[in-house]
Design an enzyme around this catalytic site. Structure first.
Site, PDB file in Angstrom:
ATOM      1  N   VAL A  86      -9.838  11.686 -12.328  1.00 43.07           N
ATOM      2  CA  VAL A  86     -10.987  10.948 -11.399  1.00 43.07           C
ATOM      3  C   VAL A  86     -10.707   9.712 -11.273  1.00 43.07           C
ATOM      4  O   VAL A  86     -10.300   8.938 -12.216  1.00 43.07           O
ATOM      5  CB  VAL A  86     -12.169  11.584 -12.086  1.00 43.07           C
ATOM      6  CG1 VAL A  86     -12.142  10.926 -13.680  1.00 43.07           C
ATOM      7  CG2 VAL A  86     -13.642  11.052 -11.192  1.00 43.07           C
ATOM      8  N   HIS A  89     -14.235   4.858  -6.108  1.00 45.99           N
ATOM      9  CA  HIS A  89     -13.993   3.829  -4.902  1.00 45.99           C
ATOM     10  C   HIS A  89     -15.581   3.551  -4.421  1.00 45.99           C
ATOM     11  O   HIS A  89     -16.509   3.919  -4.465  1.00 45.99           O
ATOM     12  CB  HIS A  89     -13.440   4.673  -3.604  1.00 45.99           C
ATOM     13  CG  HIS A  89     -12.244   5.196  -3.901  1.00 45.99           C
ATOM     14  ND1 HIS A  89     -11.023   4.434  -4.328  1.00 45.99           N
ATOM     15  CD2 HIS A  89     -11.639   6.475  -3.783  1.00 45.99           C
ATOM     16  CE1 HIS A  89      -9.914   5.290  -4.388  1.00 45.99           C
ATOM     17  NE2 HIS A  89     -10.229   6.512  -4.038  1.00 45.99           N
ATOM     18  N   ILE A 150      -3.393   4.242  -8.765  1.00 43.46           N
ATOM     19  CA  ILE A 150      -2.255   5.054  -7.665  1.00 43.46           C
ATOM     20  C   ILE A 150      -2.326   6.128  -7.792  1.00 43.46           C
ATOM     21  O   ILE A 150      -2.167   7.087  -8.740  1.00 43.46           O
ATOM     22  CB  ILE A 150      -0.786   4.321  -8.072  1.00 43.46           C
ATOM     23  CG1 ILE A 150      -0.782   2.761  -7.662  1.00 43.46           C
ATOM     24  CG2 ILE A 150       0.190   5.053  -7.021  1.00 43.46           C
ATOM     25  CD1 ILE A 150       0.359   1.997  -7.847  1.00 43.46           C
ATOM     26  N   GLY A 162      -2.734   6.721  -1.758  1.00 40.32           N
ATOM     27  CA  GLY A 162      -2.057   5.369  -1.853  1.00 40.32           C
ATOM     28  C   GLY A 162      -2.801   4.841  -3.299  1.00 40.32           C
ATOM     29  O   GLY A 162      -2.593   5.310  -4.357  1.00 40.32           O
ATOM     30  N   PHE A 163      -2.918   3.392  -2.960  1.00 40.92           N
ATOM     31  CA  PHE A 163      -3.395   2.574  -3.926  1.00 40.92           C
ATOM     32  C   PHE A 163      -5.014   1.804  -4.098  1.00 40.92           C
ATOM     33  O   PHE A 163      -5.360   2.060  -2.773  1.00 40.92           O
ATOM     34  CB  PHE A 163      -2.679   1.450  -4.508  1.00 40.92           C
ATOM     35  CG  PHE A 163      -2.382   0.474  -3.117  1.00 40.92           C
ATOM     36  CD1 PHE A 163      -3.188  -0.276  -2.822  1.00 40.92           C
ATOM     37  CD2 PHE A 163      -1.379   0.738  -2.245  1.00 40.92           C
ATOM     38  CE1 PHE A 163      -2.977  -1.443  -1.749  1.00 40.92           C
ATOM     39  CE2 PHE A 163      -1.035  -0.006  -1.121  1.00 40.92           C
ATOM     40  CZ  PHE A 163      -2.058  -1.157  -0.773  1.00 40.92           C
ATOM     41  N   ALA A 164      -5.707   1.678  -5.007  1.00 38.24           N
ATOM     42  CA  ALA A 164      -6.970   1.319  -4.913  1.00 38.24           C
ATOM     43  C   ALA A 164      -6.863   0.040  -5.985  1.00 38.24           C
ATOM     44  O   ALA A 164      -6.628  -0.076  -7.026  1.00 38.24           O
ATOM     45  CB  ALA A 164      -7.713   2.186  -5.198  1.00 38.24           C
ATOM     46  N   CYS A 180      -9.384   7.685 -14.165  1.00 37.40           N
ATOM     47  CA  CYS A 180      -7.883   8.220 -14.439  1.00 37.40           C
ATOM     48  C   CYS A 180      -7.549   9.082 -15.627  1.00 37.40           C
ATOM     49  O   CYS A 180      -6.384   9.244 -15.937  1.00 37.40           O
ATOM     50  CB  CYS A 180      -6.726   7.184 -14.224  1.00 37.40           C
ATOM     51  SG  CYS A 180      -6.785   6.196 -12.878  1.00 37.40           S
TER      52      CYS A 180
END
Length: 221
Positions: A86, A89, A150, A162-164, A180
């Protein structure tokens, strides 16, 4: 336009967007990926944007990393096809979605993940910050705090997700999950080291680093 030393056929379309609902961005990525599976000569794409508050879970992630009842969440929750556990964002977090044809780069998922980390590490270096990789984990850390997550999905060597990068988000949403699935590593944001930093200024450095790392010429679209 950010130029690299590669020839013009290595164009990458850059979509610099603002706040976009998660499901709209997800559908857009899937459409771009499908187009590139059907027409492999289409250009690579990089989407940069921010999301309203939303939790996403990787395809095999566990609900045990949620600290709340998912049926009573104030924010959206979506299970998606990327790898990983998890994550959260929200505005102030810069999200990058590369839609790349790895046939033109390298058909190696570990290489691709390390390249995405390298993009973030180079961005941090602009601010004289040393980004770290940790053995057996994916992402980028600053002084023990994870500042970039990622997670990817690859279909026929075309990438999505992709990435945050946590630039200046409200961090309270992270307190409601185990980000994560990593229980012993806190989450951080660049604003903890650089007060007043914004996603707008960081976007410029992400574009530059992405062009350099992947040897692409980014063209505003």
């Amino acid at each position: 336009m950010i130029r690299s030393n590669k020839p013009p056929e290595n164009n990458c379309l850059l979509y610099n967007k603002g706040l976009m609902p998660y499901l709209a961005a997800h559908a857009w990525q899937r459409s771009l990926l499908r187009q590139r599976i059907d027409y492999p000569n289409l250009e690579d794409v990089l989407i940069l944007l921010e999301h309203p508050p939303v939790y996403t879970l990787g395809q095999g992630s566990s609900l045990e990393f949620l600290k709340f009842d998912p049926n009573q969440s104030e924010f959206e929750i979506h299970r998606i096809e990327r790898g990983g556990e998890v994550t959260y964002h929200c505005p102030g977090q810069l999200v990058g979605y590369p839609i790349l044809n790895l046939h033109r780069h390298r058909q190696d998922l570990h290489w691709y993940l390390r390249q995405l980390e390298e993009v973030i590490i180079r961005v941090l270096a602009v601010y004289d910050l040393k980004g770290d990789r940790l053995p057996s984990l994916t992402g980028v850390w600053l002084e023990g705090r994870k500042v970039a997550a990622i997670g990817i999905k690859v279909s026929r060597w075309i990438t999505m997700h992709g990435f945050a990068l946590n630039v200046c988000p409200d961090m309270t949403g992270f307190s409601r999950i185990v980000p994560c699935g990593i229980t012993d590593k806190p989450v951080g944001s660049l604003a903890q080291w650089i007060p007043g930093i914004t996603c707008e200024e960081v976007r410029v450095h992400v574009v530059q680093a992405f062009a350099e790392v992947f040897g692409l010429e980014l063209v505003d679209s």
